[in-house]
Design a protein around this motif. Structure first.
Motif: not given
Length: 419
Positions: A188, A191, A226, A232, A235-236
């Motif tokens: 991610l 992305r 993404s 995303d 959630r890095w």
């Protein structure tokens, strides 16, 4: 492309104006009409982008950054940090200084000539910084990871999905329904970076940025974009193996619009990047306070524990001072205002707003119980270089009005209680 550079609260028209002024500019009729439409969109969201002054003039509000109309007219809006005339490079340096510290952006090439030699809008400087960070990251190596893939193949690879295989029609029994692990860069974080890179590659008008962006696109050609930017970014990963991604994350958040201008600091819509100047200044003051407060002092932002009044059933009018400093058992209230005041204009109360003093008086009563010191911080200018005489609400509640040097990030005077 038509580039127009102005300051906050500048007036725009379609007719002739005085050349060289940052307070008035002429733009094409198509850009003028587009701005009128954008003003309506911003107004419905609770903000004012421009104000109509008759049929021939628009007045910009307190946003800084870059607006680009569909016709290709790019309007760069710089901060109005001095009363008189100023040059464009100086105003750009002031804005970049405040953005870097206020947004905590990791900046490369921070020497005194870094921006002077970059004769382009601030948005191009942001793109340049992002591309430089990405170039370093690519040279160091993108982070690869395993992720599961389900697909239909002519050969057996990985684990056979028996249930799906048994449901195959007679004419497709020669194909295998398999699941296997792929080790590649499609995680991610990459992305998000690829999505930001695609955006800046389409936006940039500076030849060096354009060339580097398309070179880097070849390095990320196999990385998907993404499909859920907000999710995303949340959630890095920040674990030890991803530490070298830490410097590029703020640039991705800024470019991909995770920071809304109406609530935080900036949003990139199409080819426009805008920042509300009050929030930029407030964030810059916070960064300066954190950098210069002594050990043992704590800083709390946007406190919201007190209310102006209450009824038997509910509390009303929440009070939210910008900053509360606590040091050696004492508390100090600090507010930041982006406004040019005149320390010599005694007859007009220095340009101070009565409403701001009502606000500070309420803070003092609720957060300090009517005893202590408070401060209002304004940007330093030629007419305001030293603190004003101390204001007294009573014998125990005092207010200091202090100037902040935008170049050095230091204020004149002291914001600590008891000093």
């Amino acid at each position: 492309m038509n580039l127009v550079t102005v300051r906050e609260h500048a007036r725009l028209t379609t007719g002739p104006v005085v050349a060289g002024s940052l307070d008035e500019a002429s733009i094409p009729s198509s850009a003028f009409d587009w701005l009128c439409g954008e003003a309506q969109r911003f107004r419905s969201g609770g903000a004012a982008l421009v104000q109509l002054e008759g049929r021939r003039w628009l007045r910009l509000d307190n946003y800084v950054g870059v607006l680009e109309s569909p016709c290709g007219t790019r309007i760069e809006i710089l901060p109005k940090h001095v009363r008189g005339d100023t040059d464009v490079p100086t105003a750009r340096r002031v804005l970049v200084q405040m953005l870097c510290h206020g947004l905590r952006l990791p900046v490369r090439d921070t020497g005194p000539t870094a921006l002077q030699t970059f004769n382009a809008p601030v948005s191009e400087w942001i793109i340049q910084q992002f591309l430089q960070e990405l170039d370093v990251l690519v040279r160091r190596g993108l982070r690869f990871d395993y992720h599961p893939v389900e697909e239909e193949l002519r050969f057996l690879r990985g684990r056979l999905q028996v249930a799906r295989q048994l449901r195959q029609p007679a004419g497709r029994q020669h194909l295998f329904q398999v699941e296997h692990q792929v080790f590649d860069a499609n995680r991610l974080e990459n992305r998000l970076i690829a999505t930001a890179l695609d955006k800046v590659a389409r936006m940039t008008r500076e030849p060096g940025n354009w060339r580097l962006a398309h070179e880097l696109e070849h390095q990320l050609v196999e990385v998907r974009h993404s499909s859920n930017v907000v999710g995303d970014i949340r959630r890095w990963s920040s674990d030890r193996l991803m530490s070298h991604y830490g410097r590029i994350r703020p640039w991705c958040e800024l470019i991909l619009g995770d920071r809304n201008p109406l609530s935080v600091l900036g949003e990139w819509t199409g080819r426009s990047l805008l920042f509300p100047m009050e929030k930029v200044f407030e964030s810059y003051v916070e960064a300066c306070l954190r950098r210069h407060l002594p050990p043992g002092a704590t800083l709390k932002t946007q406190a919201a524990s007190e209310w102006l009044c209450r009824t038997p059933t509910r509390r009303m009018f929440q009070l939210k001072p910008d900053f509360i400093v606590e040091f050696e058992g004492e508390r100090f209230v600090v507010d930041a205002k982006w406004k040019l005041i005149d320390g010599t204009a005694v007859e007009s109360n220095y340009g101070l707003a009565q409403a701001d003093f009502y606000q500070l008086f309420a803070y003092g009563q609720r957060y300090l119980q009517g005893r202590g010191r408070m401060a209002l911080i304004y940007p330093m200018n030629l007419e305001f270089k030293v603190p004003l005489d101390r204001f007294s609400f009573n014998d125990q509640l005092m207010l200091d009005v202090l100037p902040l040097d935008l170049a050095s990030g230091r204020w004149v005077g002291d914001v600590l209680p008891g000093r």
